[in-house]
Design an enzyme around this catalytic site. Structure first.
Site, PDB file in Angstrom:
ATOM      1  N   SER A 242      34.950  41.841  -0.498  1.00  0.00           N
ATOM      2  CA  SER A 242      35.886  40.729  -0.625  1.00  0.00           C
ATOM      3  C   SER A 242      37.302  41.267  -0.610  1.00  0.00           C
ATOM      4  O   SER A 242      37.519  42.480  -0.562  1.00  0.00           O
ATOM      5  CB  SER A 242      35.637  39.974  -1.935  1.00  0.00           C
ATOM      6  OG  SER A 242      36.148  40.734  -3.011  1.00  0.00           O
ATOM      7  N   LYS A 243      38.239  40.359  -0.676  1.00  0.00           N
ATOM      8  CA  LYS A 243      39.670  40.694  -0.671  1.00  0.00           C
ATOM      9  C   LYS A 243      40.028  41.793  -1.678  1.00  0.00           C
ATOM     10  O   LYS A 243      40.924  42.591  -1.443  1.00  0.00           O
ATOM     11  CB  LYS A 243      40.483  39.433  -1.014  1.00  0.00           C
ATOM     12  CG  LYS A 243      40.896  38.665   0.218  1.00  0.00           C
ATOM     13  CD  LYS A 243      42.225  39.187   0.764  1.00  0.00           C
ATOM     14  CE  LYS A 243      42.481  38.842   2.202  1.00  0.00           C
ATOM     15  NZ  LYS A 243      42.642  39.963   3.091  1.00  0.00           N
ATOM     16  N   ARG A 244      39.313  41.765  -2.793  1.00  0.00           N
ATOM     17  CA  ARG A 244      39.565  42.770  -3.827  1.00  0.00           C
ATOM     18  C   ARG A 244      39.484  44.192  -3.292  1.00  0.00           C
ATOM     19  O   ARG A 244      40.115  45.108  -3.799  1.00  0.00           O
ATOM     20  CB  ARG A 244      38.523  42.643  -4.948  1.00  0.00           C
ATOM     21  CG  ARG A 244      38.871  41.726  -6.060  1.00  0.00           C
ATOM     22  CD  ARG A 244      37.806  41.780  -7.151  1.00  0.00           C
ATOM     23  NE  ARG A 244      36.457  41.563  -6.598  1.00  0.00           N
ATOM     24  CZ  ARG A 244      35.498  42.457  -6.591  1.00  0.00           C
ATOM     25  NH1 ARG A 244      35.689  43.639  -7.129  1.00  0.00           N
ATOM     26  NH2 ARG A 244      34.315  42.187  -6.057  1.00  0.00           N
TER      27      ARG A 244
END
Ligand code: GLU
Length: 464
Positions: A242-244
């Site tokens: 994910s973006k993380r």
């Protein structure tokens, strides 16, 4: 055996993500390896989330990656009459029925504990009554009449192996919504069958949709393709990517100066391997060797550090001229002639976005932007001032070419009996601002003498 036909079927609800790109690559490489066809289909049936802009972004990303398609792009919203025809086929054979339950009623059933939220209420409405309600304009969806006496639904997934799903967990899924637009599961079957897809290769988030789709194929009396589900892509911490974890879209990687050929190579290796050891697999090899039987169902880890390494390998392989040409915007962002430093950094650049960081000092003019750690470790050390003052003499007086500056510094360093590290590190920090820099004298001659002297003077003031 019939010709292999595969497809990539993105929904234009966002950018092309790493996971989607991997699915596209696997399909494309499989088609190429088999001498088959690769078809592109845009699944745009969600009016709220699908946009023309996203479609263009996806097409651009596919082209940038070099994933050429043989047919398409097809758009589901332009194929509505195909779904209508297929629905009528099901209605005629009694395999689909209208459902008049409202959203609220279904919600209430869900809250009352019915998992799928639907208890097949409308399944047994007599056909004449149903027709009359439709004719009176009552809003309805069309549902699949799941044959409850059906055996388990079984199939052999090319990756997951034999799969079996009991029929009683299948709800009477919606095929067509009140506005006449088909649901994903219905449209995908009609399309894959119309387009004569032989192998459906896609993310394993669709594994649980597959028995539903197989049932629809059966009821439509159409051939069932082979399915191959690709495992999830995780971040290095084992959590879903994910973006993380950093950049997740193909465009972001393009904008950061990654090479499409490296990205394709890296993504192809997420869940697939050529053998036990080969990591650099150029496109032509991939297009010859890709096979479904070397896909693993183990989750794949997306590790940007490995991608960076691989991108660096591809950069070094391209040679200086190509490097300068392809990285031009990044060199230009430093200064109009920063490209001249390309040979100094090609060995150390992993992605083009590293260039401004590595060459920024070329455009500082007389200013010196000091890295704090380097300042403390090198300039704030006993002897740094003397070393710099000595080096300044050479820089101020010798011919402005690499050899004469380097030789003169070398000689001086020996004469003063200063350890080379104690002599050259302060100079490096005084000129480049950092103890890590491209080769020193090669860098110095790319700048103006007066600017280099101004920086040294500034550093002398600071130094111990
Ligand atoms: N549009 C679907 C998605 O993007 C495609 C799934 C499939 O390949 O069947 O997830």
């Amino acid at each position: 055996m019939s010709k292999v036909r595969v497809r990539f079927a993105p929904s234009p609800t966002g950018m092309l993500h790493i996971g989607g790109a991997r699915t596209a690559i696997d399909n494309w490489a499989f088609a190429r390896a088999q001498g088959g066809d690769f078809i592109l289909r845009i699944e745009d049936t969600d009016p709220e989330r699908s946009t023309e802009e996203n479609t263009q972004i996806i097409l651009r990303a596919m082209k940038w990656l070099g994933l050429d398609w043989d047919e398409g792009p097809f758009f589901q919203m332009q194929r509505l009459e195909k779904y209508e025809k297929a629905l009528n086929y099901l209605i005629d054979k009694g395999a689909a029925y209208p459902c008049f339950c409202t959203k609220e009623e279904i919600q209430a059933k869900r809250e009352a504990g019915n998992k799928s939220g639907y208890d097949r209420t409308c399944r047994d409405i007599p056909i004449d009554e149903a027709k009359a309600r439709i004719e009176s304009g009552e809003s309805h969806v069309w549902r699949l009449k799941v044959p409850l006496e059906h055996d388990n639904i079984e199939f052999d997934d090319a990756v997951y192996g034999h799969m079996s799903f009991p029929i009683d967990v299948m709800d009477d899924l919606v095929l067509v919504r009140p506005d006449g637009v088909p649901t994903y599961n219905f449209a995908v079957v009609v399309d894959d069958s119309d387009m004569e897809i032989t192998h459906v290769v896609r993310g394993d988030d669709h594994l649980s949709n597959t028995p539903r789709q197989i049932l629809i194929y059966e009821l439509l009396d159409r051939d069932i393709p082979t399915f191959a589900h690709l495992s999830m892509i995780l971040g290095p911490d084992g959590k879903k990517l994910s973006k993380r974890h950093g950049s997740t879209s193909v465009e972001e990687y393009r904008d950061r100066g990654y090479l499409p050929e490296a990205l394709v190579n890296y993504l192809a290796l997420l869940g697939w391997s050529l053998d036990d050891k080969t990591t650099i697999i150029p496109k032509d090899v991939l297009c010859k060797e890709f096979s479904l039987d070397r896909i693993t169902k183990k989750d794949a880890i997306f590790d940007e550090t490995k991608l960076n390494w691989m991108n660096g390998v591809y950069i070094r392989e391209m040679g200086i001229d190509e490097f300068v040409k392809r990285a031009k915007p990044w060199f230009d962002s430093v200064s109009p002639d920063a490209w001249k430093a390309a040979p100094l950094i090609i060995e150390r650049v992993e992605k083009f976005e590293d260039i401004p960081e590595k060459l920024g000092f070329l455009s500082w003019g007389p200013e010196l932007h000091l890295d704090e750690k380097s300042t403390n470790k090198v300039l704030k050390k006993e002897g740094a001032k003397e070393a710099l003052a000595a080096a300044r003499e050479v820089i101020a007086n010798k011919d402005w070419d690499i050899d004469s500056l380097q030789n003169a510094c070398q000689t001086l360093c020996e004469k003063l009996a200063i350890k080379p590290r104690k002599f050259f590190q302060p100079l490096r920090v005084a000129v480049c601002g950092n103890m890590v820099s491209p080769p020193l004298f090669e860098s110095i001659v790319l700048m103006k003498r007066e600017d280099v002297l101004a920086r040294i003077d500034y550093a002398i003031d600071l130094a111990l």
